[in-house]
Design an enzyme around this catalytic site. Structure first.
Site, mmCIF file in Angstrom:
data_model
loop_
_atom_site.group_PDB
_atom_site.id
_atom_site.type_symbol
_atom_site.label_atom_id
_atom_site.label_comp_id
_atom_site.label_asym_id
_atom_site.label_seq_id
_atom_site.Cartn_x
_atom_site.Cartn_y
_atom_site.Cartn_z
ATOM 1 N N ARG A 241 0.742 -1.223 0.099
ATOM 2 C CA ARG A 241 0.019 0.037 -0.147
ATOM 3 C C ARG A 241 0.879 1.239 0.165
ATOM 4 O O ARG A 241 0.479 2.206 0.644
ATOM 5 C CB ARG A 241 -0.924 0.186 1.312
ATOM 6 C CG ARG A 241 -1.667 -1.288 1.355
ATOM 7 C CD ARG A 241 -3.032 -1.459 0.297
ATOM 8 N NE ARG A 241 -3.874 -2.569 0.679
ATOM 9 C CZ ARG A 241 -3.671 -3.507 0.173
ATOM 10 N NH1 ARG A 241 -2.601 -3.922 -0.535
ATOM 11 N NH2 ARG A 241 -4.657 -4.599 0.671
ATOM 12 N N SER B 110 -10.524 0.873 3.927
ATOM 13 C CA SER B 110 -9.704 0.517 5.308
ATOM 14 C C SER B 110 -9.107 1.995 5.623
ATOM 15 O O SER B 110 -8.590 2.483 4.728
ATOM 16 C CB SER B 110 -8.619 -0.489 4.845
ATOM 17 O OG SER B 110 -9.295 -1.672 4.312
ATOM 18 N N GLU C 61 -3.924 4.736 6.321
ATOM 19 C CA GLU C 61 -4.023 4.371 4.934
ATOM 20 C C GLU C 61 -4.319 5.518 4.156
ATOM 21 O O GLU C 61 -4.155 5.883 2.923
ATOM 22 C CB GLU C 61 -4.628 3.202 4.330
ATOM 23 C CG GLU C 61 -4.465 2.920 3.099
ATOM 24 C CD GLU C 61 -5.203 1.405 2.827
ATOM 25 O OE1 GLU C 61 -4.712 0.239 3.365
ATOM 26 O OE2 GLU C 61 -5.921 1.164 1.921
HETATM 27 P P1 FAD Z 1 -8.357 9.780 -4.533
HETATM 28 O O1 FAD Z 1 -9.157 9.466 -3.385
HETATM 29 O O2 FAD Z 1 -9.180 10.806 -5.264
HETATM 30 O O3 FAD Z 1 -6.858 10.176 -4.263
HETATM 31 C C1 FAD Z 1 -6.070 9.333 -3.488
HETATM 32 C C2 FAD Z 1 -4.759 9.934 -3.257
HETATM 33 O O4 FAD Z 1 -4.071 9.840 -4.862
HETATM 34 C C3 FAD Z 1 -4.836 11.552 -3.011
HETATM 35 O O5 FAD Z 1 -3.481 11.817 -2.161
HETATM 36 C C4 FAD Z 1 -4.778 12.079 -4.607
HETATM 37 O O6 FAD Z 1 -4.028 13.433 -4.237
HETATM 38 C C5 FAD Z 1 -3.718 11.236 -5.108
HETATM 39 N N1 FAD Z 1 -3.937 11.238 -6.583
HETATM 40 C C6 FAD Z 1 -5.417 10.597 -7.249
HETATM 41 N N2 FAD Z 1 -5.165 10.922 -8.355
HETATM 42 C C7 FAD Z 1 -3.886 11.063 -8.777
HETATM 43 C C8 FAD Z 1 -3.406 11.153 -10.051
HETATM 44 N N3 FAD Z 1 -3.772 10.909 -11.172
HETATM 45 N N4 FAD Z 1 -1.974 11.707 -10.003
HETATM 46 C C9 FAD Z 1 -1.223 11.786 -8.822
HETATM 47 N N5 FAD Z 1 -1.970 11.565 -7.642
HETATM 48 C C10 FAD Z 1 -3.048 11.152 -7.589
HETATM 49 N N6 FAD Z 1 -7.918 0.424 -1.745
HETATM 50 C C11 FAD Z 1 -7.048 -0.770 -1.976
HETATM 51 O O7 FAD Z 1 -5.952 -0.919 -2.364
HETATM 52 N N7 FAD Z 1 -7.863 -2.056 -2.034
HETATM 53 C C12 FAD Z 1 -9.231 -2.136 -1.704
HETATM 54 O O8 FAD Z 1 -9.683 -3.372 -1.779
HETATM 55 C C13 FAD Z 1 -9.916 -0.952 -1.585
HETATM 56 N N8 FAD Z 1 -11.148 -1.165 -1.007
HETATM 57 C C14 FAD Z 1 -11.935 -0.081 -0.995
HETATM 58 C C15 FAD Z 1 -13.346 -0.225 -0.544
HETATM 59 C C16 FAD Z 1 -14.160 0.913 -0.298
HETATM 60 C C17 FAD Z 1 -15.537 0.839 0.064
HETATM 61 C C18 FAD Z 1 -13.362 2.061 -0.282
HETATM 62 C C19 FAD Z 1 -14.367 3.486 -0.266
HETATM 63 C C20 FAD Z 1 -12.072 2.368 -0.762
HETATM 64 C C21 FAD Z 1 -11.298 1.233 -1.086
HETATM 65 N N9 FAD Z 1 -9.756 1.334 -1.254
HETATM 66 C C22 FAD Z 1 -9.095 0.109 -1.540
HETATM 67 C C23 FAD Z 1 -9.231 2.771 -1.304
HETATM 68 C C24 FAD Z 1 -9.265 3.465 -2.819
HETATM 69 O O9 FAD Z 1 -10.399 2.878 -3.328
HETATM 70 C C25 FAD Z 1 -8.035 3.158 -3.574
HETATM 71 O O10 FAD Z 1 -6.987 3.915 -2.783
HETATM 72 C C26 FAD Z 1 -8.054 3.967 -4.693
HETATM 73 O O11 FAD Z 1 -7.041 3.710 -5.664
HETATM 74 C C27 FAD Z 1 -8.398 5.398 -4.560
HETATM 75 O O12 FAD Z 1 -8.700 6.046 -6.012
HETATM 76 P P2 FAD Z 1 -9.208 7.551 -5.943
HETATM 77 O O13 FAD Z 1 -9.196 7.920 -7.760
HETATM 78 O O14 FAD Z 1 -10.513 7.665 -5.426
HETATM 79 O O15 FAD Z 1 -8.173 8.379 -5.608
HETATM 80 P P1 NAP Z 2 -10.252 -10.469 5.186
HETATM 81 O O1 NAP Z 2 -10.402 -11.581 4.014
HETATM 82 O O2 NAP Z 2 -11.371 -10.603 6.300
HETATM 83 O O3 NAP Z 2 -8.836 -10.779 5.840
HETATM 84 C C1 NAP Z 2 -8.435 -9.744 6.713
HETATM 85 C C2 NAP Z 2 -7.055 -9.322 6.605
HETATM 86 O O4 NAP Z 2 -6.053 -10.454 6.819
HETATM 87 C C3 NAP Z 2 -6.772 -8.667 5.425
HETATM 88 O O5 NAP Z 2 -6.851 -7.374 5.457
HETATM 89 C C4 NAP Z 2 -5.766 -9.362 4.577
HETATM 90 O O6 NAP Z 2 -4.563 -8.593 4.197
HETATM 91 C C5 NAP Z 2 -5.169 -10.594 5.651
HETATM 92 N N1 NAP Z 2 -5.316 -11.723 5.036
HETATM 93 C C6 NAP Z 2 -6.442 -12.639 4.793
HETATM 94 N N2 NAP Z 2 -6.101 -13.651 4.286
HETATM 95 C C7 NAP Z 2 -4.741 -13.714 3.830
HETATM 96 C C8 NAP Z 2 -3.866 -14.520 3.255
HETATM 97 N N3 NAP Z 2 -4.009 -15.592 2.797
HETATM 98 N N4 NAP Z 2 -2.530 -14.067 3.050
HETATM 99 C C9 NAP Z 2 -2.000 -12.969 3.734
HETATM 100 N N5 NAP Z 2 -3.030 -12.015 4.198
HETATM 101 C C10 NAP Z 2 -4.403 -12.344 4.324
HETATM 102 O O7 NAP Z 2 -10.282 -9.254 4.653
HETATM 103 P P2 NAP Z 2 -11.308 -7.930 3.992
HETATM 104 O O8 NAP Z 2 -11.443 -6.933 4.928
HETATM 105 O O9 NAP Z 2 -12.541 -8.792 3.728
HETATM 106 O O10 NAP Z 2 -10.623 -7.662 2.648
HETATM 107 C C11 NAP Z 2 -10.531 -8.543 1.690
HETATM 108 C C12 NAP Z 2 -9.458 -7.998 0.560
HETATM 109 O O11 NAP Z 2 -9.819 -6.682 -0.008
HETATM 110 C C13 NAP Z 2 -8.159 -7.853 1.325
HETATM 111 O O12 NAP Z 2 -7.234 -8.092 0.253
HETATM 112 C C14 NAP Z 2 -8.269 -6.317 1.745
HETATM 113 O O13 NAP Z 2 -6.876 -5.712 1.717
HETATM 114 C C15 NAP Z 2 -9.113 -5.837 0.366
HETATM 115 N N6 NAP Z 2 -9.799 -4.264 1.018
HETATM 116 C C16 NAP Z 2 -8.864 -3.216 0.974
HETATM 117 C C17 NAP Z 2 -9.471 -2.089 1.412
HETATM 118 C C18 NAP Z 2 -9.006 -0.868 1.357
HETATM 119 O O14 NAP Z 2 -9.421 0.191 1.610
HETATM 120 N N7 NAP Z 2 -7.559 -1.060 1.450
HETATM 121 C C19 NAP Z 2 -10.875 -2.135 1.862
HETATM 122 C C20 NAP Z 2 -11.735 -3.183 1.632
HETATM 123 C C21 NAP Z 2 -10.963 -4.557 1.448
HETATM 124 P P3 NAP Z 2 -4.465 -7.815 2.944
HETATM 125 O O15 NAP Z 2 -5.246 -6.654 3.468
HETATM 126 O O16 NAP Z 2 -2.980 -7.444 3.143
HETATM 127 O O17 NAP Z 2 -4.970 -8.530 1.613
#
Ligand code: FAD
Ligand code: NAP
Length: 336
Positions: A163, A237, A332
């Site tokens: 991340r 998250s 994050e």
């Molecule tokens: P923004 O929120 O608009 O921007 C995020 C950051 O990036 C800001 O600092 C902004 O200035 C910068 N930025 C945006 N666009 C650019 C660009 N073109 N150039 C330079 N900088 C830029 N993330 C995960 O990794 N895994 C997940 O599974 C995941 N699940 C999510 C679930 C939900 C319900 C929500 C709400 C979020 C989740 N996220 C997840 C977080 C989010 O979706 C990601 O981080 C996504 O990439 C953000 O994209 P955005 O366009 O909305 O960025």
């Molecule tokens: P989950 O399956 O309930 O698992 C909980 C956590 O344990 C996750 O964060 C995941 O880490 C870790 N995990 C589970 N199984 C794993 C494995 N086999 N090996 C290594 N790590 C493991 O998680 P969840 O909340 O439902 O999310 C599912 C996936 O969607 C995850 O990958 C999570 O990162 C992603 N997600 C991300 C966001 C975001 O905003 N960043 C929001 C929602 C969901 P990791 O997170 O490193 O995968």
């Protein structure tokens, strides 16, 4: 055209009220370069906005918000085993995933339904269900905010981590990502072992998974667990999963035998949601905000929250996790 005093409420998934002093929507690289070089705007701070799904606005944005709306998806190269697909930064990430699945380009099906735009995906090296952007990343183009020049970054130059990337750290606020090229597989290597994908495929009676059905399984799981930002404001998250020394994990296991831990190189990744839940925050409502009942890692806006309220709740959670486990959580979400 430069818009003034724009409400950002529709442009952040927390649904927080905040005003942008100025906003420019850019649809291609020349329009971005012209905004960056506009003499009347050079003294304004710049704020790059994608889909607003990873930001917490704690105040009005006294800056020029550059809303990236650069569109377009194209197959730019094909080799014996790969497709190279270039996408504009303003493309909705999930639309790119659906496009690739339809065309049979494999590798991002586990990243289905992640909100936001393609341009922000490298920022935190988006990841889910055992796949990260870096696994399929080929290169990106970005415009240097100071000079307006186009730069090319390969995977090494992006310094991807868990991340993390160079754009979130060293080069924060210096570049606008305008296009991302992915290298996708011709022969799918499906990854169904992570999380509940296998159980969901079983529930759907699918014994020979495909790109479409793996994507559908991920979508179903996400929809059953995560609050829809259109209904309940959130940014996914709020915290990263902490990666700690394995000795620290062993020490924690002595006190809490069931603490989840996953290998991360020679370290161990803990589940931030589990730590938060153990501290009693899961489902707790604090004023207009709280930790979600089904996923403690997700902080939500119950309707009238301010960014400051959510920020303060996040600090309380970090404090109690540190006090209980001696583990420092890191946000994050990008706090403004
Ligand atoms: P923004 O929120 O608009 O921007 C995020 C950051 O990036 C800001 O600092 C902004 O200035 C910068 N930025 C945006 N666009 C650019 C660009 N073109 N150039 C330079 N900088 C830029 N993330 C995960 O990794 N895994 C997940 O599974 C995941 N699940 C999510 C679930 C939900 C319900 C929500 C709400 C979020 C989740 N996220 C997840 C977080 C989010 O979706 C990601 O981080 C996504 O990439 C953000 O994209 P955005 O366009 O909305 O960025
Ligand atoms: P989950 O399956 O309930 O698992 C909980 C956590 O344990 C996750 O964060 C995941 O880490 C870790 N995990 C589970 N199984 C794993 C494995 N086999 N090996 C290594 N790590 C493991 O998680 P969840 O909340 O439902 O999310 C599912 C996936 O969607 C995850 O990958 C999570 O990162 C992603 N997600 C991300 C966001 C975001 O905003 N960043 C929001 C929602 C969901 P990791 O997170 O490193 O995968």
């Amino acid at each position: 055209m430069i818009e003034k005093n724009v409400s950002l409420k529709p442009y952040n998934t927390f649904g927080l009220s905040a005003q942008a002093k100025l906003m420019a929507r850019v649809v291609d690289v020349p329009s971005l370069q012209s905004v960056l070089s506009d003499a009347s705007l050079v003294n304004e701070e710049r704020f790059i906005l994608g889909g607003g799904s990873n930001i917490l606005l704690t105040k009005d944005v006294d800056a020029l918000v550059i809303k990236n709306e650069i569109d377009g998806i194209a197959l730019v190269e094909e080799t014996s085993d790969s497709f190279f697909v270039k996408s504009g930064a303003g493309v909705v990430w999930h639309n790119l995933v659906l496009h690739c699945i339809e065309k049979g380009y494999a590798g991002i099906e586990n990243l289905s339904l992640i909100p936001g735009n393609v341009g922000a995906a490298p920022m935190q090296n988006i990841g889910a269900y055992g796949v990260e952007l870096k696994d399929v990343f080929s290169s990106l183009e970005a415009v240097d905010i100071a000079s307006g020049k186009i730069h090319h970054f390969d995977s090494n130059a992006c310094e991807f981590g868990y991340r993390e990337s160079v754009f979130k750290r060293k080069l924060r606020g210096e570049f606008v990502i305008t296009a991302v090229t992915l290298r996708l597989d011709k022969t799918p290597k499906l990854n169904t072992t992570y999380g509940a994908i296998e159980q969901e495929l079983e529930r759907l009676n699918i014994s020979s998974p495909t790109l479409e059905t793996v994507s559908q399984a991920v979508i179903n799981i996400r929809q059953s667990k995560l609050p829809n930002p259109k209904v309940l404001g959130n940014s996914g998250s709020f915290f990263k999963n902490p990666v700690v020394e394995t000795a620290k994990y062993e020490e924690l296991k002595k006190k809490s035998a069931n603490i989840p831990g996953y290998p991360a190189g020679d370290k161990t990744k803990l589940a931030a949601g589990w730590l938060i839940e153990q501290c009693g925050w899961k489902g707790k409502v604090v004023g207009n905000t709280g930790s979600h009942a089904q996923q403690a890692l997700v902080l939500v806006n119950y309707g009238n929250a301010t960014g400051v309220e959510i920020f303060e709740l996040s600090e309380q959670i970090m404090y109690s996790v540190y006090n209980t486990f001696g583990v420092q959580l890191e946000k994050e979400v990008n706090v403004y």
